[in-house]
Design a protein around this motif. Structure first.
Motif, PDB file in Angstrom:
ATOM      1  N   GLU A 175       0.832  -1.208   0.000  1.00 15.20           N
ATOM      2  CA  GLU A 175       0.000   0.000   0.000  1.00 15.20           C
ATOM      3  C   GLU A 175       0.866   1.258   0.000  1.00 15.20           C
ATOM      4  O   GLU A 175       0.596   2.214  -0.744  1.00 15.20           O
ATOM      5  CB  GLU A 175      -0.923  -0.007   1.216  1.00 15.20           C
ATOM      6  CG  GLU A 175      -1.865   1.180   1.288  1.00 15.20           C
ATOM      7  CD  GLU A 175      -2.797   1.109   2.480  1.00 15.20           C
ATOM      8  OE1 GLU A 175      -3.451   2.117   2.779  1.00 15.20           O
ATOM      9  OE2 GLU A 175      -2.848   0.026   3.124  1.00 15.20           O
ATOM     10  N   ALA A 176       1.927   1.261   0.829  1.00 14.78           N
ATOM     11  CA  ALA A 176       2.790   2.443   0.911  1.00 14.78           C
ATOM     12  C   ALA A 176       3.611   2.628  -0.357  1.00 14.78           C
ATOM     13  O   ALA A 176       3.881   3.761  -0.769  1.00 14.78           O
ATOM     14  CB  ALA A 176       3.715   2.321   2.121  1.00 14.78           C
ATOM     15  N   ALA A 177       4.000   1.505  -0.985  1.00 17.80           N
ATOM     16  CA  ALA A 177       4.885   1.585  -2.155  1.00 17.80           C
ATOM     17  C   ALA A 177       4.163   2.019  -3.415  1.00 17.80           C
ATOM     18  O   ALA A 177       4.806   2.267  -4.446  1.00 17.80           O
ATOM     19  CB  ALA A 177       5.554   0.231  -2.388  1.00 17.80           C
ATOM     20  N   LEU A 178       2.827   2.175  -3.380  1.00 16.10           N
ATOM     21  CA  LEU A 178       2.085   2.588  -4.566  1.00 16.10           C
ATOM     22  C   LEU A 178       2.508   3.981  -5.042  1.00 16.10           C
ATOM     23  O   LEU A 178       2.393   4.295  -6.233  1.00 16.10           O
ATOM     24  CB  LEU A 178       0.577   2.569  -4.273  1.00 16.10           C
ATOM     25  CG  LEU A 178      -0.061   1.173  -4.153  1.00 16.10           C
ATOM     26  CD1 LEU A 178      -1.500   1.292  -3.681  1.00 16.10           C
ATOM     27  CD2 LEU A 178       0.021   0.426  -5.482  1.00 16.10           C
ATOM     28  N   SER A 179       2.989   4.812  -4.102  1.00 13.81           N
ATOM     29  CA  SER A 179       3.400   6.165  -4.477  1.00 13.81           C
ATOM     30  C   SER A 179       4.869   6.247  -4.899  1.00 13.81           C
ATOM     31  O   SER A 179       5.350   7.335  -5.227  1.00 13.81           O
ATOM     32  CB  SER A 179       3.149   7.130  -3.303  1.00 13.81           C
ATOM     33  OG  SER A 179       3.915   6.733  -2.173  1.00 13.81           O
ATOM     34  N   LEU A 180       5.568   5.124  -4.903  1.00 11.48           N
ATOM     35  CA  LEU A 180       6.985   5.108  -5.283  1.00 11.48           C
ATOM     36  C   LEU A 180       7.122   4.870  -6.785  1.00 11.48           C
ATOM     37  O   LEU A 180       6.195   4.360  -7.441  1.00 11.48           O
ATOM     38  CB  LEU A 180       7.727   4.013  -4.511  1.00 11.48           C
ATOM     39  CG  LEU A 180       7.836   4.200  -2.993  1.00 11.48           C
ATOM     40  CD1 LEU A 180       8.532   2.997  -2.375  1.00 11.48           C
ATOM     41  CD2 LEU A 180       8.586   5.482  -2.646  1.00 11.48           C
ATOM     42  N   PRO A 181       8.285   5.202  -7.353  1.00 11.10           N
ATOM     43  CA  PRO A 181       8.526   4.906  -8.776  1.00 11.10           C
ATOM     44  C   PRO A 181       8.364   3.423  -9.073  1.00 11.10           C
ATOM     45  O   PRO A 181       8.477   2.569  -8.190  1.00 11.10           O
ATOM     46  CB  PRO A 181       9.970   5.376  -8.984  1.00 11.10           C
ATOM     47  CG  PRO A 181      10.180   6.413  -7.936  1.00 11.10           C
ATOM     48  CD  PRO A 181       9.393   5.966  -6.757  1.00 11.10           C
ATOM     49  N   ASP A 182       8.122   3.138 -10.354  1.00 13.24           N
ATOM     50  CA  ASP A 182       7.820   1.759 -10.757  1.00 13.24           C
ATOM     51  C   ASP A 182       8.919   0.770 -10.391  1.00 13.24           C
ATOM     52  O   ASP A 182       8.635  -0.372  -9.994  1.00 13.24           O
ATOM     53  CB  ASP A 182       7.560   1.707 -12.260  1.00 13.24           C
ATOM     54  CG  ASP A 182       6.251   2.386 -12.630  1.00 13.24           C
ATOM     55  OD1 ASP A 182       5.427   2.610 -11.723  1.00 13.24           O
ATOM     56  OD2 ASP A 182       6.082   2.697 -13.833  1.00 13.24           O
TER      57      ASP A 182
ATOM     58  N   LEU B 213      15.816   9.648  -4.962  1.00 13.04           N
ATOM     59  CA  LEU B 213      14.563  10.160  -4.411  1.00 13.04           C
ATOM     60  C   LEU B 213      14.809  11.350  -3.494  1.00 13.04           C
ATOM     61  O   LEU B 213      15.817  11.419  -2.787  1.00 13.04           O
ATOM     62  CB  LEU B 213      13.823   9.066  -3.644  1.00 13.04           C
ATOM     63  CG  LEU B 213      13.388   7.840  -4.448  1.00 13.04           C
ATOM     64  CD1 LEU B 213      12.650   6.871  -3.542  1.00 13.04           C
ATOM     65  CD2 LEU B 213      12.533   8.218  -5.638  1.00 13.04           C
ATOM     66  N   THR B 214      13.841  12.248  -3.481  1.00 13.87           N
ATOM     67  CA  THR B 214      13.902  13.403  -2.578  1.00 13.87           C
ATOM     68  C   THR B 214      12.512  13.672  -2.013  1.00 13.87           C
ATOM     69  O   THR B 214      11.506  13.139  -2.513  1.00 13.87           O
ATOM     70  CB  THR B 214      14.387  14.664  -3.332  1.00 13.87           C
ATOM     71  OG1 THR B 214      13.483  14.942  -4.410  1.00 13.87           O
ATOM     72  CG2 THR B 214      15.799  14.498  -3.851  1.00 13.87           C
ATOM     73  N   GLY B 215      12.477  14.489  -0.979  1.00 11.04           N
ATOM     74  CA  GLY B 215      11.207  14.946  -0.433  1.00 11.04           C
ATOM     75  C   GLY B 215      10.333  13.837   0.097  1.00 11.04           C
ATOM     76  O   GLY B 215      10.792  12.915   0.781  1.00 11.04           O
ATOM     77  N   GLU B 216       9.034  13.924  -0.240  1.00 10.64           N
ATOM     78  CA  GLU B 216       8.039  12.988   0.290  1.00 10.64           C
ATOM     79  C   GLU B 216       8.328  11.551  -0.135  1.00 10.64           C
ATOM     80  O   GLU B 216       8.149  10.620   0.661  1.00 10.64           O
ATOM     81  CB  GLU B 216       6.652  13.413  -0.196  1.00 10.64           C
ATOM     82  CG  GLU B 216       5.513  12.587   0.374  1.00 10.64           C
ATOM     83  CD  GLU B 216       5.353  12.772   1.872  1.00 10.64           C
ATOM     84  OE1 GLU B 216       4.813  11.841   2.513  1.00 10.64           O
ATOM     85  OE2 GLU B 216       5.761  13.823   2.403  1.00 10.64           O
ATOM     86  N   GLN B 217       8.768  11.367  -1.367  1.00  9.80           N
ATOM     87  CA  GLN B 217       9.042  10.000  -1.835  1.00  9.80           C
ATOM     88  C   GLN B 217      10.184   9.360  -1.048  1.00  9.80           C
ATOM     89  O   GLN B 217      10.163   8.154  -0.789  1.00  9.80           O
ATOM     90  CB  GLN B 217       9.375  10.022  -3.326  1.00  9.80           C
ATOM     91  CG  GLN B 217       8.159  10.132  -4.223  1.00  9.80           C
ATOM     92  CD  GLN B 217       8.497   9.848  -5.665  1.00  9.80           C
ATOM     93  OE1 GLN B 217       9.622  10.064  -6.124  1.00  9.80           O
ATOM     94  NE2 GLN B 217       7.512   9.357  -6.424  1.00  9.80           N
ATOM     95  N   ALA B 218      11.178  10.165  -0.686  1.00 12.93           N
ATOM     96  CA  ALA B 218      12.284   9.635   0.100  1.00 12.93           C
ATOM     97  C   ALA B 218      11.807   9.175   1.476  1.00 12.93           C
ATOM     98  O   ALA B 218      12.250   8.137   1.995  1.00 12.93           O
ATOM     99  CB  ALA B 218      13.378  10.690   0.248  1.00 12.93           C
ATOM    100  N   LEU B 219      10.878   9.924   2.074  1.00 13.22           N
ATOM    101  CA  LEU B 219      10.333   9.541   3.378  1.00 13.22           C
ATOM    102  C   LEU B 219       9.511   8.259   3.271  1.00 13.22           C
ATOM    103  O   LEU B 219       9.601   7.370   4.120  1.00 13.22           O
ATOM    104  CB  LEU B 219       9.479  10.683   3.940  1.00 13.22           C
ATOM    105  CG  LEU B 219      10.233  11.955   4.344  1.00 13.22           C
ATOM    106  CD1 LEU B 219       9.251  13.035   4.785  1.00 13.22           C
ATOM    107  CD2 LEU B 219      11.232  11.651   5.456  1.00 13.22           C
ATOM    108  N   VAL B 220       8.686   8.193   2.223  1.00 10.25           N
ATOM    109  CA  VAL B 220       7.883   6.981   2.017  1.00 10.25           C
ATOM    110  C   VAL B 220       8.785   5.773   1.782  1.00 10.25           C
ATOM    111  O   VAL B 220       8.548   4.681   2.322  1.00 10.25           O
ATOM    112  CB  VAL B 220       6.909   7.166   0.836  1.00 10.25           C
ATOM    113  CG1 VAL B 220       6.204   5.843   0.502  1.00 10.25           C
ATOM    114  CG2 VAL B 220       5.885   8.239   1.152  1.00 10.25           C
TER     115      VAL B 220
END
Length: 259
Positions: free
Chosen positions: A142-149, A195-202
């Motif tokens: 669920e959390a990884a859905l916002s990460l790059p492919d 990664l930077t910002g929100e994606q790095a935190l996720v």
């Protein structure tokens, strides 16, 4: 110990017309004692499963089982008169030694493995660890859905491709060299450097869950490995004991036939 000493003294005192061997009165006596000991020791496998029996404790029987098993080797060796050859009698002797040795190894395993299993699982069980892994899989996906492919693919491979168990070799080794979770733990930090910002935190959250899953997998595989070690000993010891019983019957029967 007393039985070993008495058998040794009798063997040294005995003076047959020829050198001591199984066909003398002492040889037959020691052989009879050895055969009775074998039957008694084999009965232990039945006794330890009779939980309502009042004939002593299982611990007491186990202690006697070990000491009398060692004494059996001494008694039967003296029974042979150190005369061994390519025959059913030697086969019975070799099987007896193999059963005793495997039994001693089994005692060592049963004294060591349960403590290691407890230290590995702690207050948890294998089922509770598997439930934790399933919860981590749902949360990671669920959390990884916002990460790059490419990062999501690493998580998806971990969720769909990770297995516990498999072949006997894999279970006995306690390792899976192709484990996608271990591979993701190794590769994701390299892929996520951009990664930077929100994606790095996720990604950090996902990676933390991935590492936790990898540790749980290690504990689950270690538990299966320890259980397989216990099972492997039984798969060796019990068939050897059955083969010994058959060889003992052939040995006794041949002695009576050619008496």
């Amino acid at each position: 110990m007393g039985l070993c000493v008495l058998s040794g003294l009798a063997y040294l005192w005995h003076e047959p017309p020829t050198k001591p061997y199984g066909g003398t009165w002492l040889g037959y006596t020691l052989g009879t004692i050895g055969a009775l000991l074998i039957l008694w020791l084999l009965w232990y496998g039945v006794r330890k499963r009779r939980y309502r029996s009042n004939t002593g404790t299982v611990q007491g029987w186990l202690s006697a089982h070990v000491y009398l098993g060692v004494a059996l080797v001494v008694v039967v060796t003296l029974h042979t008169g150190f005369e061994l050859g390519w025959n059913v009698h030697t086969l019975a002797y070799v099987l007896m030694v193999a059963v005793v040795v495997s039994g001693l190894y089994g005692v060592f395993i049963y004294l060591r493995a349960p403590n290691l299993m407890t230290a590995n699982l702690g207050a948890e069980t294998l089922d509770s660890i598997l439930l934790k892994i399933a919860d981590l899989d749902r949360a990671m996906r669920e959390a990884a859905l916002s990460l790059p492919d490419d990062l999501f693919a690493q998580v998806e491979k971990s969720v769909r491709g990770t297995s516990i168990g498999g072949s006997f070799v894999r279970i006995f080794s306690g390792r899976d060299p192709d484990c996608p979770t271990a591979r993701a733990v190794r590769d994701m930090p390299v892929i996520a450097k951009r990664l930077t910002g929100e994606q790095a935190l996720v990604n950090k959250q996902v990676y933390t869950m991935l590492v936790e899953k990898n540790e749980l997998l290690f504990r689950a595989r270690r538990d299966l490995r320890l259980k397989s070690i216990l099972d492997l000993w039984l798969f060796i010891h019990v068939p050897l004991a059955v083969a010994l019983l058959a060889a003992l019957a052939a040995h006794v029967l041949s002695v009576f036939i050619y008496w």
